[in-house]
Design an enzyme around this catalytic site. Structure first.
Site, PDB file in Angstrom:
ATOM      1  N   ASP A   5      -5.523  -6.889   5.801  1.00 38.55           N
ATOM      2  CA  ASP A   5      -6.751  -6.267   5.305  1.00 38.55           C
ATOM      3  C   ASP A   5      -7.732  -7.357   4.867  1.00 38.55           C
ATOM      4  OD1 ASP A   5      -8.487  -4.355   4.448  1.00 38.55           O
ATOM      5  OD2 ASP A   5      -7.325  -3.706   2.721  1.00 38.55           O
ATOM      6  N   ASP A  40     -11.228  -9.095   7.069  1.00 44.98           N
ATOM      7  CA  ASP A  40     -12.597  -9.102   6.531  1.00 44.98           C
ATOM      8  C   ASP A  40     -13.152 -10.521   6.518  1.00 44.98           C
ATOM      9  OD1 ASP A  40     -12.582  -6.378   6.131  1.00 44.98           O
ATOM     10  OD2 ASP A  40     -13.398  -6.502   4.096  1.00 44.98           O
ATOM     11  N   ASP A  98      -2.315 -18.330   2.161  1.00 47.88           N
ATOM     12  CA  ASP A  98      -3.391 -19.090   1.501  1.00 47.88           C
ATOM     13  C   ASP A  98      -3.934 -20.157   2.444  1.00 47.88           C
ATOM     14  OD1 ASP A  98      -0.791 -19.911   1.185  1.00 47.88           O
ATOM     15  OD2 ASP A  98      -1.059 -20.826  -0.781  1.00 47.88           O
ATOM     16  N   TYR A 129       0.822  -1.213   0.000  1.00 46.67           N
ATOM     17  CA  TYR A 129       0.000   0.000   0.000  1.00 46.67           C
ATOM     18  C   TYR A 129       0.857   1.264   0.000  1.00 46.67           C
ATOM     19  CZ  TYR A 129      -4.040  -2.918   1.204  1.00 46.67           C
ATOM     20  OH  TYR A 129      -5.030  -3.867   1.207  1.00 46.67           O
TER      21      TYR A 129
END
Ligand code: NAD
Length: 357
Positions: free
Chosen positions: A246, A250, A222, A140
């Protein structure tokens, strides 16, 4: 006096922040806490009013505050236009300027909401994990982000960069927090492919030597995405870098039943913190008075605990939220029919009544 800057932002942000302020005022009366609130423009509304998502005055106010409560920013209106005029750019800049490198996102599956999650109740039961996400590094903040055009073939480049000290400080935070919990850290990376992840693994392993009472395991991202759904109770503290955090947080949100329940704290080295619900501005339901205020109210509980060191008030808020959920009260996102769902304001009224009791 506790100085709190409110950044309601866009969409449902102002709706849920308003409710959280009512809860703070109730706690003020009950626990003898005093607050001075200042509100500032941030996000899309700041772009409209001042031409930029993070006006200088807003940043200065935040820098002087004890804590910041943020609603959410963004929406389709601001999805076009240059990067400097995007709400998300303001969010990244705010975290960076305030030195907030540790993002804490708890995910607890309440038994009474087992039916609101898409995961089977027997898999969920007992889930209580905390994602510790690095917030100021990684892809980011890569400095070589660009596009090139080679004879009509457009190529986009993002770079992922991590320095040793950035990994060290977030790892220390995760191990310290784990000491107050079940003493288990899962460090998540992609060390089989990425050089930044190999450095991440090396540094986390080295830091772990100072915390021999805490168990460390490494997990590829993963696999972690899969294990979170397969056996969520395995996890205690999940330590990871910016983008993996991030995404995984979620995913963890969905274990609880709704993103409208999830709180977060962003911390630096001191007591100052920025607190915000994990969800976004939810443009699809904004203005209808039906947003779930619990994520923002639980963010206030995190603020009381981590910045103001008031476990008594934080515990009371968390207990009140659980009592209300146990009583069957639900906003529309928690899997009830719209006709039976409480409004944002009614849910808050119930929580305040439970606090009083
Ligand atoms: P979102 O979290 O806003 O919404 C996802 C879904 O969850 C929607 O259906 C929404 O109605 C629902 N939802 C979210 N919060 C809820 C609540 N409190 N109560 C009930 N339902 C709720 O994510 P999105 O739709 O991907 O993003 C919308 C905007 O928010 C975008 O502009 C995005 O960039 C922005 N965003 C901001 C933040 C932030 O401010 N920290 C975080 C994520 C997304």
């Amino acid at each position: 006096m506790n100085h709190i800057v409110l950044l309601p932002g866009d969409g449902i942000g102002p709706e849920v922040v308003e409710q959280a302020v009512f809860v703070m005022q109730q706690c003020g009366q009950q626990f003898g806490m005093t607050f001075a609130f200042e509100e500032a423009l941030f996000g899309g509304c700041a772009i409209d009013a001042a031409g930029e998502p993070l006006p200088k005055e807003t940043l200065e106010l935040c820098q002087k505050a004890d804590a910041v409560l943020l609603g959410a920013v963004g929406g389709p209106k601001w999805d076009v236009g240059p990067k400097e005029r995007r709400p998300e750019t303001g969010l990244l800049a705010l975290r960076k300027h305030l030195g907030l490198y540790a993002n804490l996102r708890p995910a607890i599956a309440y038994d009474c909401l087992a039916n609101a999650s898409s995961i089977r109740p027997e898999v969920l039961r007992g889930t209580d994990l905390l994602v510790v996400r690095e917030l100021t590094g990684g892809i980011y903040f890569g400095d070589k982000e660009r596009r090139t055009d080679d004879c009509g073939r457009t190529t986009a480049i993002d770079t992922c960069v991590y320095a040793e000290d950035e990994i060290e400080r977030i790892a220390h935070q995760a191990f310290l927090i784990a000491r107050g919990r079940r003493k288990h850290v899962t460090s998540v990376d992609k060390a089989n492919v990425l050089e930044t992840s190999r450095l991440w693994r090396e540094v986390v392993t080295r830091v772990s030597l100072s915390y021999r009472d805490v168990t460390l395991e490494h997990m590829l991202v993963d696999n972690c995405a899969m294990q979170l759904l397969r056996r969520p109770t395995h996890f205690d503290v999940v330590l990871t870098e910016n983008m993996f955090g991030d995404i995984l947080s979620d995913e963890a949100a969905m274990l609880t039943g709704s993103i409208g329940l999830l709180a977060s704290a962003s911390l630096g080295d001191g007591a100052f913190g920025l607190y915000e619900p994990v969800h976004g501005s939810a443009p699809d339901i904004a203005g209808q008075g039906i947003a779930n205020p619990i994520a923002t109210i639980l963010s206030v509980a995190m603020m009381f605990r981590l910045t103001f060191r008031r476990d008594d008030a934080a515990d009371a808020i968390e207990r009140a939220v659980q009592d209300v959920l146990r009583s069957g009260a639900r906003t529309a996102d928690l899997g009830v029919d719209r006709s039976q769902a409480l409004s944002t304001a009614d849910m808050t009224t119930r929580i305040i009544a439970a606090l009083r009791n």
